[in-house]
Design a protein around this motif. Structure first.
Motif, PDB file in Angstrom:
ATOM      1  N   MET A  72     -11.412  -4.528  12.509  1.00 27.86           N
ATOM      2  CA  MET A  72     -10.126  -3.885  12.430  1.00 27.86           C
ATOM      3  C   MET A  72     -10.169  -2.849  11.321  1.00 27.86           C
ATOM      4  O   MET A  72     -10.704  -3.101  10.252  1.00 27.86           O
ATOM      5  CB  MET A  72      -9.045  -4.928  12.136  1.00 27.86           C
ATOM      6  N   LYS A  73      -9.603  -1.716  11.608  1.00 29.20           N
ATOM      7  CA  LYS A  73      -9.476  -0.673  10.605  1.00 29.20           C
ATOM      8  C   LYS A  73      -8.010  -0.298  10.503  1.00 29.20           C
ATOM      9  O   LYS A  73      -7.299  -0.243  11.509  1.00 29.20           O
ATOM     10  CB  LYS A  73     -10.315   0.535  10.976  1.00 29.20           C
ATOM     11  N   LEU A  74      -7.567  -0.060   9.273  1.00 25.12           N
ATOM     12  CA  LEU A  74      -6.178   0.280   9.004  1.00 25.12           C
ATOM     13  C   LEU A  74      -6.112   1.552   8.175  1.00 25.12           C
ATOM     14  O   LEU A  74      -7.022   1.815   7.376  1.00 25.12           O
ATOM     15  CB  LEU A  74      -5.494  -0.851   8.222  1.00 25.12           C
ATOM     16  N   THR A  75      -5.038   2.287   8.323  1.00 23.94           N
ATOM     17  CA  THR A  75      -4.852   3.451   7.450  1.00 23.94           C
ATOM     18  C   THR A  75      -4.605   2.954   6.034  1.00 23.94           C
ATOM     19  O   THR A  75      -4.184   1.811   5.805  1.00 23.94           O
ATOM     20  CB  THR A  75      -3.649   4.303   7.890  1.00 23.94           C
ATOM     21  N   THR A  76      -4.832   3.811   5.067  1.00 27.27           N
ATOM     22  CA  THR A  76      -4.600   3.450   3.667  1.00 27.27           C
ATOM     23  C   THR A  76      -3.143   3.079   3.447  1.00 27.27           C
ATOM     24  O   THR A  76      -2.844   2.136   2.712  1.00 27.27           O
ATOM     25  CB  THR A  76      -5.016   4.611   2.743  1.00 27.27           C
ATOM     26  N   ALA A  77      -2.229   3.781   4.095  1.00 23.78           N
ATOM     27  CA  ALA A  77      -0.800   3.478   3.935  1.00 23.78           C
ATOM     28  C   ALA A  77      -0.481   2.065   4.412  1.00 23.78           C
ATOM     29  O   ALA A  77       0.259   1.323   3.743  1.00 23.78           O
ATOM     30  CB  ALA A  77       0.041   4.506   4.685  1.00 23.78           C
ATOM     31  N   THR A  83      -9.383  -7.068  -0.987  1.00 26.50           N
ATOM     32  CA  THR A  83      -9.344  -5.792  -0.302  1.00 26.50           C
ATOM     33  C   THR A  83      -8.827  -6.014   1.108  1.00 26.50           C
ATOM     34  O   THR A  83      -9.385  -6.809   1.872  1.00 26.50           O
ATOM     35  CB  THR A  83     -10.744  -5.137  -0.257  1.00 26.50           C
ATOM     36  N   ILE A  84      -7.750  -5.323   1.439  1.00 27.26           N
ATOM     37  CA  ILE A  84      -7.145  -5.415   2.776  1.00 27.26           C
ATOM     38  C   ILE A  84      -7.926  -4.494   3.711  1.00 27.26           C
ATOM     39  O   ILE A  84      -8.184  -3.346   3.362  1.00 27.26           O
ATOM     40  CB  ILE A  84      -5.657  -5.005   2.745  1.00 27.26           C
ATOM     41  N   GLY A  85      -8.294  -4.961   4.912  1.00 24.00           N
ATOM     42  CA  GLY A  85      -9.043  -4.249   5.942  1.00 24.00           C
ATOM     43  C   GLY A  85      -9.441  -2.816   5.677  1.00 24.00           C
ATOM     44  O   GLY A  85      -8.652  -2.043   5.169  1.00 24.00           O
ATOM     45  N   GLY A  86     -10.636  -2.442   6.009  1.00 24.83           N
ATOM     46  CA  GLY A  86     -11.192  -1.122   5.730  1.00 24.83           C
ATOM     47  C   GLY A  86     -10.557   0.005   6.519  1.00 24.83           C
ATOM     48  O   GLY A  86      -9.884  -0.211   7.500  1.00 24.83           O
ATOM     49  N   ALA A  87     -10.809   1.203   6.047  1.00 26.13           N
ATOM     50  CA  ALA A  87     -10.254   2.407   6.701  1.00 26.13           C
ATOM     51  C   ALA A  87     -11.242   2.950   7.710  1.00 26.13           C
ATOM     52  O   ALA A  87     -12.392   2.674   7.683  1.00 26.13           O
ATOM     53  CB  ALA A  87      -9.949   3.454   5.651  1.00 26.13           C
TER      54      ALA A  87
END
Length: 135
Positions: A1-6, A131-135
């Motif tokens: 899973m990848k998430l935006t920084t926001a 660290t919450i999911g990478g970008a």
């Protein structure tokens, strides 16, 4: 899973607010031996090794990374053993999250000053980062 920084930042800020929730005392990190329970809310049968207090605001967030503010040492560990996991309780004593715990070089989310806790000995957390999911 990848998430935006926001999105990563929003999730991290939500976690921090949940840790800082309440009014009775400071958030607490409890360190245990054994295996982390499969799900939260179950009776914990592992040995409680140490209890360390967080500041009332608990942590800071930058780009989805949570870094704990200074954590008070436990000057007299509850029991001796090898730390494997920890749980964080909010200011009212409710469970918020479970983390891995280990000694220097173990790669755990919480790094303690020693690989093995000694009963009545001092315990310190030298680093704590999520660290919450990478970008």
């Amino acid at each position: 899973m990848k998430l935006t920084t926001a999105i990563r930042s929003e999730i991290a800020q939500l976690i921090i607010s949940k840790i800082a929730n309440g009014s009775i005392s400071s958030p607490i990190i409890e360190v245990y031996d054994g295996a982390e329970p499969a799900s939260m809310g179950q009776t914990i049968t592992d040995t409680l090794l140490a209890e360390l207090a967080l500041t009332n605001t608990a942590a800071n967030e930058t780009d989805g990374e949570i870094t704990f503010e200074p954590i008070s040492n436990d000057n007299s560990a509850n029991a001796g053993g090898d730390q494997k996991w920890a749980r964080i309780l909010d200011r009212d004593g409710a469970e918020v999250l479970y983390l891995t715990a280990g000694g220097p070089g173990d790669g755990a989310e919480l790094t303690l000053n020693t690989s093995t806790i000694t009963e009545n000995g001092p315990v310190a957390i030298t680093s704590g980062t999520i660290t919450i999911g990478g970008a």
